[in-house]
Motif scaffolding. Sequence first.
Motif, mmCIF file in Angstrom:
data_model
loop_
_atom_site.group_PDB
_atom_site.id
_atom_site.type_symbol
_atom_site.label_atom_id
_atom_site.label_comp_id
_atom_site.label_asym_id
_atom_site.label_seq_id
_atom_site.Cartn_x
_atom_site.Cartn_y
_atom_site.Cartn_z
ATOM 1 N N PRO A 33 105.273 -33.037 15.683
ATOM 2 C CA PRO A 33 104.973 -31.616 15.803
ATOM 3 C C PRO A 33 104.142 -31.185 14.595
ATOM 4 O O PRO A 33 104.594 -31.292 13.447
ATOM 5 C CB PRO A 33 106.349 -30.953 15.829
ATOM 6 N N ALA A 34 102.913 -30.729 14.859
ATOM 7 C CA ALA A 34 101.991 -30.333 13.774
ATOM 8 C C ALA A 34 101.215 -29.083 14.165
ATOM 9 O O ALA A 34 100.074 -28.890 13.737
ATOM 10 C CB ALA A 34 101.019 -31.475 13.465
ATOM 11 N N ALA A 35 101.867 -28.228 14.978
ATOM 12 C CA ALA A 35 101.188 -27.032 15.502
ATOM 13 C C ALA A 35 101.658 -25.759 14.814
ATOM 14 O O ALA A 35 101.366 -24.656 15.280
ATOM 15 C CB ALA A 35 101.421 -26.925 17.002
ATOM 16 N N GLY A 36 102.397 -25.904 13.694
ATOM 17 C CA GLY A 36 102.912 -24.730 13.006
ATOM 18 C C GLY A 36 101.845 -24.019 12.186
ATOM 19 O O GLY A 36 100.792 -24.579 11.895
ATOM 20 N N ARG A 37 102.151 -22.781 11.803
ATOM 21 C CA ARG A 37 101.189 -21.984 11.025
ATOM 22 C C ARG A 37 101.630 -21.831 9.580
ATOM 23 O O ARG A 37 100.943 -21.245 8.766
ATOM 24 C CB ARG A 37 101.006 -20.611 11.677
ATOM 25 N N GLY A 38 102.800 -22.325 9.218
ATOM 26 C CA GLY A 38 103.228 -22.272 7.828
ATOM 27 C C GLY A 38 103.423 -20.874 7.288
ATOM 28 O O GLY A 38 103.062 -20.575 6.137
ATOM 29 N N THR A 39 103.980 -19.965 8.070
ATOM 30 C CA THR A 39 104.104 -18.572 7.613
ATOM 31 C C THR A 39 104.938 -18.458 6.341
ATOM 32 O O THR A 39 104.607 -17.690 5.444
ATOM 33 C CB THR A 39 104.726 -17.692 8.714
ATOM 34 N N ARG A 40 106.014 -19.260 6.241
ATOM 35 C CA ARG A 40 106.849 -19.168 5.032
ATOM 36 C C ARG A 40 106.094 -19.688 3.811
ATOM 37 O O ARG A 40 106.386 -19.312 2.683
ATOM 38 C CB ARG A 40 108.149 -19.938 5.218
ATOM 39 N N PHE A 41 105.110 -20.550 4.036
ATOM 40 C CA PHE A 41 104.346 -21.083 2.915
ATOM 41 C C PHE A 41 103.367 -20.024 2.400
ATOM 42 O O PHE A 41 103.173 -19.865 1.207
ATOM 43 C CB PHE A 41 103.574 -22.347 3.326
ATOM 44 N N ALA A 83 104.891 -22.554 21.403
ATOM 45 C CA ALA A 83 105.249 -21.409 20.554
ATOM 46 C C ALA A 83 106.254 -21.789 19.477
ATOM 47 O O ALA A 83 106.204 -21.281 18.359
ATOM 48 C CB ALA A 83 105.810 -20.296 21.426
ATOM 49 N N GLU A 84 107.183 -22.657 19.793
ATOM 50 C CA GLU A 84 108.191 -23.120 18.849
ATOM 51 C C GLU A 84 108.083 -24.633 18.670
ATOM 52 O O GLU A 84 107.492 -25.321 19.525
ATOM 53 C CB GLU A 84 109.620 -22.779 19.338
ATOM 54 N N ARG A 85 108.700 -25.129 17.606
ATOM 55 C CA ARG A 85 108.639 -26.561 17.328
ATOM 56 C C ARG A 85 109.107 -27.388 18.518
ATOM 57 O O ARG A 85 108.473 -28.394 18.877
ATOM 58 C CB ARG A 85 109.499 -26.876 16.092
#
Length: 228
Positions: free
Chosen positions: A7-15, A77-79
């Motif tokens: 899974p590599a489709a995240g946007r890293g919002t917490r980062f 949308a989710e992991r």
Amino acid sequence: MTWAVMPAAGRGTRFGSETPKQYLEVAGRTLIEHSLRALLGHPEVDGIVIALSPDDPYWAGWREMEGKPIYTCIGGAERADSVLSALQALPATVSEDQWVLVHDAARPCLRGVDLTRLIAMGQADPVGAILAAPVRDTIKRADVQSRSHLTEAREHLWRALTPQMFRRGGLTRALRAALSAGAVVTDEAMAMERLGLKPRLVEGSEDNIKVTTPADLALAEFILKRVV
Ligand SMILES: Nc1ccn([C@@H]2O[C@H](COP(=O)(O)OP(=O)(O)OP(=O)(O)O)[C@@H](O)[C@H]2O)c(=O)n1
Ligand SMILES: C[C@](O)(CO)[C@H](O)COP(=O)(O)O
């Protein structure tokens, strides 16, 4: 032999960076490249499907790495949606009974020895297995005012890591069931647990960290430059 999905489709919002964290560079490579090499550099991993966000302009376009094929698909949308999408995009030659490793792009510090142990113990297990680390700190349960009101008995508490290894068909069915029931599924083991199955916990290295915040990036750089 096993295949992998990532899974590599995240946007890293917490980062909090403009560039999704999996494309940030540490120790000379992006996080996703470190994670890919950790998997594809292992002799028992045959290839991988990576779930990417539909508007990902950063993906390098690799079609192979360490002599192994790389396929991509569109995540969700989710992991859990992304993992399910990647499972469905595996080549037809990967049978329902074949073991599949699920590993976060955001975990670049995976050690080969941990992967070897996970594969060996997972393949010998009727359900599957995940890398995990025993909790070393005292764990508090908080109330709504963030006040501690209970201390959890920690001898049976573990932190789930990745990779997590299950058979393609069983994991696909478990994720489909969880997602269609509207359940929140934060790792693959949770989807199996919902069906009453008990994955094996395989102790992995504490330094197999998930990069979530900027502080984690600095730690990942330290780890990758020292021991992995
Ligand atoms: N819809 C999503 C969400 C996450 N991931 C991936 O799942 C892994 C673990 O997720 P996390 O660390 O939460 O990454 P992000 O979702 O990007 O971070 P955040 O929750 O801070 O936005 C990451 O490799 C991420 O790219 C994914 O493929 N699809
Ligand atoms: C799968 C995982 O890395 C196991 O600890 C974790 O659940 C991912 O959580 P995230 O919130 O999607 O980063």
